[in-house]
Scaffold this active site. Structure first.
Site, PDB file in Angstrom:
ATOM      1  CG  ASN A  97      42.240  42.208  43.610  1.00 36.29           C
ATOM      2  OD1 ASN A  97      42.865  43.252  43.765  1.00 36.29           O
ATOM      3  ND2 ASN A  97      42.745  41.013  43.884  1.00 36.29           N
TER       4      ASN A  97
ATOM      5  CE  LYS B 161      44.381  39.838  40.911  1.00 34.41           C
ATOM      6  NZ  LYS B 161      44.707  38.523  40.362  1.00 34.41           N
TER       7      LYS B 161
ATOM      8  CG  HIS C 267      44.299  37.808  46.369  1.00 35.07           C
ATOM      9  ND1 HIS C 267      45.302  37.296  45.573  1.00 35.07           N
ATOM     10  CD2 HIS C 267      43.226  37.985  45.562  1.00 35.07           C
ATOM     11  CE1 HIS C 267      44.838  37.180  44.337  1.00 35.07           C
ATOM     12  NE2 HIS C 267      43.588  37.595  44.303  1.00 35.07           N
TER      13      HIS C 267
ATOM     14  CD  GLU D 257      47.460  37.893  42.655  1.00 38.84           C
ATOM     15  OE1 GLU D 257      47.292  39.094  42.921  1.00 38.84           O
ATOM     16  OE2 GLU D 257      46.888  37.321  41.704  1.00 38.84           O
TER      17      GLU D 257
ATOM     18  CD  GLU E 262      40.125  35.412  43.940  1.00 36.77           C
ATOM     19  OE1 GLU E 262      39.622  36.085  43.032  1.00 36.77           O
ATOM     20  OE2 GLU E 262      41.185  35.736  44.501  1.00 36.77           O
TER      21      GLU E 262
ATOM     22  N   GLY F 111      44.124  34.665  36.571  1.00 34.08           N
ATOM     23  CA  GLY F 111      44.930  35.278  35.516  1.00 34.08           C
ATOM     24  C   GLY F 111      45.353  34.326  34.418  1.00 34.08           C
TER      25      GLY F 111
ATOM     26  CB  SER G 125      39.868  33.130  34.364  1.00 39.65           C
ATOM     27  OG  SER G 125      41.290  33.108  34.443  1.00 39.65           O
TER      28      SER G 125
END
Ligand code: 13P
Length: 248
Positions: free
Chosen positions: A9, A11, A97, A99, A167, A173, A211
């Site tokens: 991904n 992003k 996702h 985010e 996730e 991250g 991660s």
């Protein structure tokens, strides 16, 4: 057990030249490694789906979007439909996702509607779920995953049209990951919860994301019920992303 899927991904990163170069490099490595024991997918930003898909035409490296609208077309300024992604050469799309859930307040119902839109246009929906740090600390991880799975997977899900990505939000991250035992617990729980939600739970791929890097990929990918990885930061460099795949 299904073939592992190593998904990147990207992003909101990459220029056209960078994205095409990265994708081409990965496709070349995949070809050199053929027959590879895994499937590979890259999800560039919407602006780069076309040039990346064009660069990858005829290769084994698949392309996906990072989000799609729940609507097929019309007055939805700024959104991208599943039909548009399909038209550019995508075969997959991430939906839900964390985010998107955070930045755009996407609910489970919206995520489910996006997955249905993906299916209507022949895309595989990668439905993302995962708990926040506060939810984990409160011992709610499994309950949160159950709720998100129940709300985000529409009727009609199959092992062919759906991939699940677990996730944990606090691992994205941050360089922090759950222990292998924690991942095993959650993935076993997800597998169990897929009963009655997908046609074939055992064959449905459940990815781990958060991660993942070359140094921890072998351990994470060896966990029972982990059928691949959804990789963010480490998918932006060919050596790192390939290193994760090579660990499978
Ligand atoms: P990182 O690999 O950068 O933690 O991101 C994970 C992720 O969000 C993939 O979708």
């Amino acid at each position: 057990m299904s073939r592992k899927l190593i998904a990147g991904n990207w992003k909101m990163n990459m220029t056209r030249a960078e994205g095409v170069a990265l994708a081409s490099e990965l496709a070349a490595r995949l070809k050199a490694a053929s027959p590879a024991g895994f499937d590979m997918l890259v999800c560039p930003p919407a602006t780069l789906v076309a040039p990346v898909a064009d660069a990858l035409a005829g290769t084994a490296l698949a392309v996906g979007g990072q989000d799609c609208s729940a609507h097929d077309k019309g007055a939805h300024t700024g959104d991208t439909s599943a039909a548009m992604l399909k038209d550019l050469g995508a075969g997959f799309v991430l939906v839900g996702h964390s985010e998107r859930r955070t930045d755009h307040k996407e609910t489970d119902a919206e995520v489910a509607a996006k997955a249905e839109a993906a299916w209507r246009h022949g895309l595989v929906a990668v439905i993302c779920i995962g708990e926040t740090e506060a939810e984990r600390d409160a011992g709610k991880t499994l309950a949160v995953c159950s709720t998100q799975l129940a709300g985000s997977i529409p009727a009609g899900a199959t092992s062919a049209n759906t991939v699940i990505a677990y996730e944990p939000v606090w691992a994205i991250g941050t360089g922090r990951t759950p222990t292998a035992a924690d991942v095993a617990e959650v993935h076993a729980h997800i597998r169990k919860e897929l009963a009655g939600k997908v046609d074939n739970p055992a064959a449905t791929r459940v990815l781990y994301g958060g991660s993942v890097k070359p140094s921890n990929a072998a351990e994470l990918m060896a966990v029972a019920n982990v059928d691949g990885a959804l990789v963010g930061g480490a998918s932006l460099k060919a050596d790192d992303f390939w290193g994760i795949a090579a660990a499978v």
